[in-house]
Design a protein around this motif. Sequence first.
Motif, mmCIF file in Angstrom:
data_model
loop_
_atom_site.group_PDB
_atom_site.id
_atom_site.type_symbol
_atom_site.label_atom_id
_atom_site.label_comp_id
_atom_site.label_asym_id
_atom_site.label_seq_id
_atom_site.Cartn_x
_atom_site.Cartn_y
_atom_site.Cartn_z
ATOM 1 N N PRO A 62 0.807 -1.227 0.000
ATOM 2 C CA PRO A 62 0.000 0.000 0.000
ATOM 3 C C PRO A 62 0.845 1.285 0.000
ATOM 4 O O PRO A 62 0.306 2.369 -0.184
ATOM 5 N N ALA A 63 2.153 1.158 0.166
ATOM 6 C CA ALA A 63 3.019 2.342 0.137
ATOM 7 C C ALA A 63 3.181 2.884 -1.287
ATOM 8 O O ALA A 63 3.684 3.990 -1.457
ATOM 9 N N HIS A 64 2.734 2.117 -2.275
ATOM 10 C CA HIS A 64 2.893 2.511 -3.676
ATOM 11 C C HIS A 64 1.531 2.715 -4.332
ATOM 12 O O HIS A 64 0.541 2.089 -3.956
ATOM 13 N N ASP A 65 1.503 3.598 -5.341
ATOM 14 C CA ASP A 65 0.243 3.877 -6.035
ATOM 15 C C ASP A 65 -0.142 2.709 -6.955
ATOM 16 O O ASP A 65 0.626 1.762 -7.140
ATOM 17 N N ASP A 66 -1.346 2.777 -7.518
ATOM 18 C CA ASP A 66 -1.874 1.689 -8.355
ATOM 19 C C ASP A 66 -0.968 1.384 -9.543
ATOM 20 O O ASP A 66 -0.740 0.218 -9.871
ATOM 21 N N ARG A 67 -0.470 2.427 -10.204
ATOM 22 C CA ARG A 67 0.381 2.219 -11.381
ATOM 23 C C ARG A 67 1.673 1.494 -10.983
ATOM 24 O O ARG A 67 2.124 0.585 -11.676
ATOM 25 N N PHE A 113 13.163 -18.265 -13.615
ATOM 26 C CA PHE A 113 13.299 -16.851 -13.967
ATOM 27 C C PHE A 113 12.345 -15.983 -13.153
ATOM 28 O O PHE A 113 11.183 -16.326 -12.950
ATOM 29 N N SER A 114 12.870 -14.847 -12.664
ATOM 30 C CA SER A 114 12.053 -13.905 -11.882
ATOM 31 C C SER A 114 12.320 -12.488 -12.352
ATOM 32 O O SER A 114 13.383 -12.190 -12.898
ATOM 33 N N CYS A 115 11.329 -11.643 -12.128
ATOM 34 C CA CYS A 115 11.436 -10.209 -12.421
ATOM 35 C C CYS A 115 10.845 -9.482 -11.215
ATOM 36 O O CYS A 115 9.632 -9.505 -11.010
ATOM 37 N N GLU A 116 11.717 -8.878 -10.413
ATOM 38 C CA GLU A 116 11.319 -8.246 -9.156
ATOM 39 C C GLU A 116 11.708 -6.779 -9.156
ATOM 40 O O GLU A 116 12.678 -6.385 -9.793
ATOM 41 N N ARG A 117 10.966 -5.993 -8.411
ATOM 42 C CA ARG A 117 11.273 -4.560 -8.243
ATOM 43 C C ARG A 117 11.758 -4.340 -6.812
ATOM 44 O O ARG A 117 11.178 -4.860 -5.866
ATOM 45 N N ARG A 118 12.806 -3.534 -6.669
ATOM 46 C CA ARG A 118 13.375 -3.210 -5.358
ATOM 47 C C ARG A 118 12.996 -1.814 -4.899
ATOM 48 O O ARG A 118 12.773 -1.581 -3.736
ATOM 49 N N THR A 119 12.990 -0.876 -5.822
ATOM 50 C CA THR A 119 12.715 0.518 -5.498
ATOM 51 C C THR A 119 11.811 1.075 -6.579
ATOM 52 O O THR A 119 12.025 0.794 -7.759
ATOM 53 N N LEU A 120 10.821 1.862 -6.204
ATOM 54 C CA LEU A 120 9.935 2.523 -7.162
ATOM 55 C C LEU A 120 9.755 3.974 -6.768
ATOM 56 O O LEU A 120 9.533 4.285 -5.593
ATOM 57 N N GLU A 164 5.986 9.498 -10.354
ATOM 58 C CA GLU A 164 5.601 10.903 -10.431
ATOM 59 C C GLU A 164 4.984 11.171 -11.796
ATOM 60 O O GLU A 164 5.632 10.970 -12.831
ATOM 61 N N GLY A 165 3.745 11.591 -11.814
ATOM 62 C CA GLY A 165 3.056 11.896 -13.064
ATOM 63 C C GLY A 165 2.985 10.687 -13.975
ATOM 64 O O GLY A 165 2.542 9.623 -13.562
ATOM 65 N N ASP A 166 3.446 10.849 -15.212
ATOM 66 C CA ASP A 166 3.400 9.769 -16.205
ATOM 67 C C ASP A 166 4.603 8.837 -16.130
ATOM 68 O O ASP A 166 4.760 7.956 -16.981
ATOM 69 N N TYR A 167 5.471 9.011 -15.133
ATOM 70 C CA TYR A 167 6.729 8.266 -15.061
ATOM 71 C C TYR A 167 6.854 7.457 -13.781
ATOM 72 O O TYR A 167 6.399 7.878 -12.722
ATOM 73 N N ILE A 168 7.503 6.309 -13.920
ATOM 74 C CA ILE A 168 7.942 5.512 -12.773
ATOM 75 C C ILE A 168 9.400 5.153 -13.018
ATOM 76 O O ILE A 168 9.758 4.711 -14.111
ATOM 77 N N LEU A 195 3.029 -2.289 -12.095
ATOM 78 C CA LEU A 195 4.350 -2.568 -12.649
ATOM 79 C C LEU A 195 4.982 -3.775 -11.950
ATOM 80 O O LEU A 195 5.556 -4.652 -12.609
ATOM 81 N N VAL A 196 4.880 -3.834 -10.644
ATOM 82 C CA VAL A 196 5.389 -4.992 -9.898
ATOM 83 C C VAL A 196 4.645 -6.251 -10.341
ATOM 84 O O VAL A 196 5.248 -7.292 -10.617
ATOM 85 N N ARG A 197 3.332 -6.151 -10.433
ATOM 86 C CA ARG A 197 2.491 -7.303 -10.800
ATOM 87 C C ARG A 197 2.821 -7.820 -12.199
ATOM 88 O O ARG A 197 2.900 -9.030 -12.412
ATOM 89 N N ILE A 198 3.049 -6.922 -13.182
ATOM 90 C CA ILE A 198 3.338 -7.380 -14.542
ATOM 91 C C ILE A 198 4.662 -8.147 -14.573
ATOM 92 O O ILE A 198 4.820 -9.109 -15.332
#
Length: 153
Positions: free
Chosen positions: A10-15, A71-78, A81-85, A19-22
């Motif tokens: 919940p610390a991150h917005d929907d977008r 194979f994995s694809c993970e995010r560590r930091t996000l 802002e606006g149209d960008y991540i 991105l993590v989910r994809i």
Amino acid sequence: MSEFISPDDPAHDDRARALVRIGHEAIAVANDALLDEYFAEDFAFHGPAGDMTYPQLRAFFASMRAAFEGFSCERRTLVSEGDYISARTSMAGRFTAPFDASPLGTLPPTGKPMRLELINVFRYRDDGRLAEEWVQYDNLAFLRQLGVDLVPR
């Protein structure tokens, strides 16, 4: 606490959570239908080996899944802002089958683990689909993990 971000954090917005989910649901595993919904048709990728279209990037993901067991694809930091991540991304797996998407052509498996660390900047369209991505990573270190040593240490 995991070093990676959960798609339900919940610390991150929907977008950002999408991105993590994809990464989990369509890059690490084959789900072209989900990728097709997420990526804009005219998506442009800009990386160390040059530019790619969406079909080329999708084929690259398939090559990674085929060559790297688990194979994995993970995010560590996000940072969103606006149209960008912006993200720190980690792709990993064990090199167990030929990898046909290296800049040097097909490479034979080594059986060793691989971990590719990337810095990404993503741009989204107004409709929420991914329009463009810029990626930086150490291609030389990646190739060394795959058993190629172009420059003696």
